[in-house]
Design an enzyme around this catalytic site. Sequence first.
Site, short mmCIF file in Angstrom:
data_model
loop_
_atom_site.label_atom_id
_atom_site.label_comp_id
_atom_site.label_asym_id
_atom_site.label_seq_id
_atom_site.Cartn_x
_atom_site.Cartn_y
_atom_site.Cartn_z
N GLU A 178 24.00 74.78 19.23
CA GLU A 178 23.45 75.19 20.53
C GLU A 178 22.10 74.53 20.78
O GLU A 178 21.85 74.00 21.87
CB GLU A 178 23.27 76.72 20.58
CG GLU A 178 24.56 77.54 20.46
CD GLU A 178 25.49 77.40 21.67
OE1 GLU A 178 25.10 76.77 22.68
OE2 GLU A 178 26.61 77.91 21.59
N ASN B 220 21.31 71.69 23.61
CA ASN B 220 20.32 71.91 24.67
C ASN B 220 19.34 70.74 24.76
O ASN B 220 18.97 70.33 25.87
CB ASN B 220 19.55 73.21 24.41
CG ASN B 220 20.32 74.42 24.86
OD1 ASN B 220 21.37 74.31 25.48
ND2 ASN B 220 19.79 75.60 24.54
N ARG C 63 28.20 74.80 31.83
CA ARG C 63 27.34 75.44 30.84
C ARG C 63 27.44 76.93 31.11
O ARG C 63 27.45 77.35 32.28
CB ARG C 63 25.87 74.98 30.94
CG ARG C 63 25.63 73.46 30.94
CD ARG C 63 26.27 72.75 29.79
NE ARG C 63 25.99 73.35 28.49
CZ ARG C 63 26.75 73.15 27.42
NH1 ARG C 63 27.84 72.43 27.48
NH2 ARG C 63 26.43 73.68 26.27
N1 LIG Z 1 15.63 71.83 24.99
C1 LIG Z 1 15.59 72.20 26.29
N2 LIG Z 1 14.89 71.46 27.20
C2 LIG Z 1 14.84 71.84 28.50
N3 LIG Z 1 15.46 72.93 29.01
C3 LIG Z 1 16.17 73.70 28.15
C4 LIG Z 1 16.25 73.38 26.76
N4 LIG Z 1 17.02 74.35 26.15
C5 LIG Z 1 17.37 75.20 27.13
N5 LIG Z 1 16.87 74.84 28.33
C6 LIG Z 1 17.01 75.57 29.61
O1 LIG Z 1 17.42 76.90 29.32
C7 LIG Z 1 18.66 77.22 29.99
C8 LIG Z 1 19.49 78.16 29.16
O2 LIG Z 1 19.94 77.55 27.95
P1 LIG Z 1 21.25 78.11 27.23
O3 LIG Z 1 21.10 79.58 27.00
O4 LIG Z 1 21.54 77.26 26.04
O5 LIG Z 1 22.39 77.93 28.34
P2 LIG Z 1 23.12 76.60 28.84
O6 LIG Z 1 22.85 75.49 27.86
O7 LIG Z 1 24.56 77.00 28.86
O8 LIG Z 1 22.57 76.30 30.20
C9 LIG Z 1 19.29 75.86 30.25
O9 LIG Z 1 20.20 75.91 31.35
C10 LIG Z 1 18.06 74.99 30.54
O10 LIG Z 1 17.62 75.16 31.86
MG LIG Z 2 22.92 75.61 25.87
#
Ligand SMILES: Nc1ncnc2c1ncn2[C@@H]1O[C@H](COP(=O)(O)OP(=O)(O)O)[C@@H](O)[C@H]1O
Ligand SMILES: [Mg+2]
Lengths: 101, 145
Positions: B48, B52, B107
């Site tokens: 995960e 991300n 996502r």
């Molecule tokens: N490493 C990262 N850099 C920038 N934004 C991030 C990062 N990790 C997460 N995010 C932000 O947080 C949100 C939620 O992440 P997550 O719970 O993994 O859901 P998803 O990946 O399904 O969108 C993402 O949609 C994104 O906007």
């Molecule tokens: Mg994610």
Amino acid sequence: MKVDIKSENGMAIAALRGEIDHHSAKSAREQLDSFIINMQPDVLSLDMSGITFMDSSGIGLIMGRHKLMRECGGRLEVRGPQESIRRVLRLAGIERIVRII
Amino acid sequence: MEILNEIRFSMPSLSANESAARAAVSAFIVQADPTVEELSDIRTAVSEAVTNAIVHGYRGTSGRIDLVLRLLPDREIYIRVRDGGCGIADVKKAMEPLFTTAPEEERSGLGFSVMESFMDRLSVRSRLGQGTTVTMRKKLAAHGS
Ligand SMILES: Nc1ncnc2c1ncn2[C@@H]1O[C@H](COP(=O)(O)OP(=O)(O)O)[C@@H](O)[C@H]1O
Ligand SMILES: [Mg+2]
């Protein structure tokens, strides 16, 4: 991930094998969607017994196919996920939306 | 922090490295003899965080992802995933279940929920325009218990 689809009388089974992550979900999604759109099955059963790993990308893959099947007047179900994958499905509450056997 | 063992590696933000990162984690953690369930939980959480970094952090660009894996005393596993990507404007909001900025890409907004529930501790530090660092810890069950 490998996708192997068999279909008979409107009932289709897609056997998924390997690992589901963001990388592998892309081609599986394309294969499943072109099958759904072209064949319009009544029921598409995702046989997940051969899946050894799945993260939340798998939730998107299942929910997306669930929606497409509904739009096409059919129904999606999930079969045989192993325990580690059931934990991810449970966390997402998928069993309230899609039948898991 | 007393560190019993550590490996670090760095990879480009290619989606093929999602599985490479999981493989590295498995290889490192076997020395602590985790249960099947513990190993699977840790692999899922790392997947995960790395995804991300690739999907959100380096959206529309590319860059490097640094992974640090540590074995700490009392069978505790420490994992740090760092990207130098776009950063997160509101970390608290980003961590809410089902929140995603990329719904059209399927996502689910459950990445942080998975990390939180499969690991014991999760911390997210981020700066807009500078990147994001995700730190996770999990204590493995005592041997013979
Ligand atoms: N490493 C990262 N850099 C920038 N934004 C991030 C990062 N990790 C997460 N995010 C932000 O947080 C949100 C939620 O992440 P997550 O719970 O993994 O859901 P998803 O990946 O399904 O969108 C993402 O949609 C994104 O906007
Ligand atoms: Mg994610």
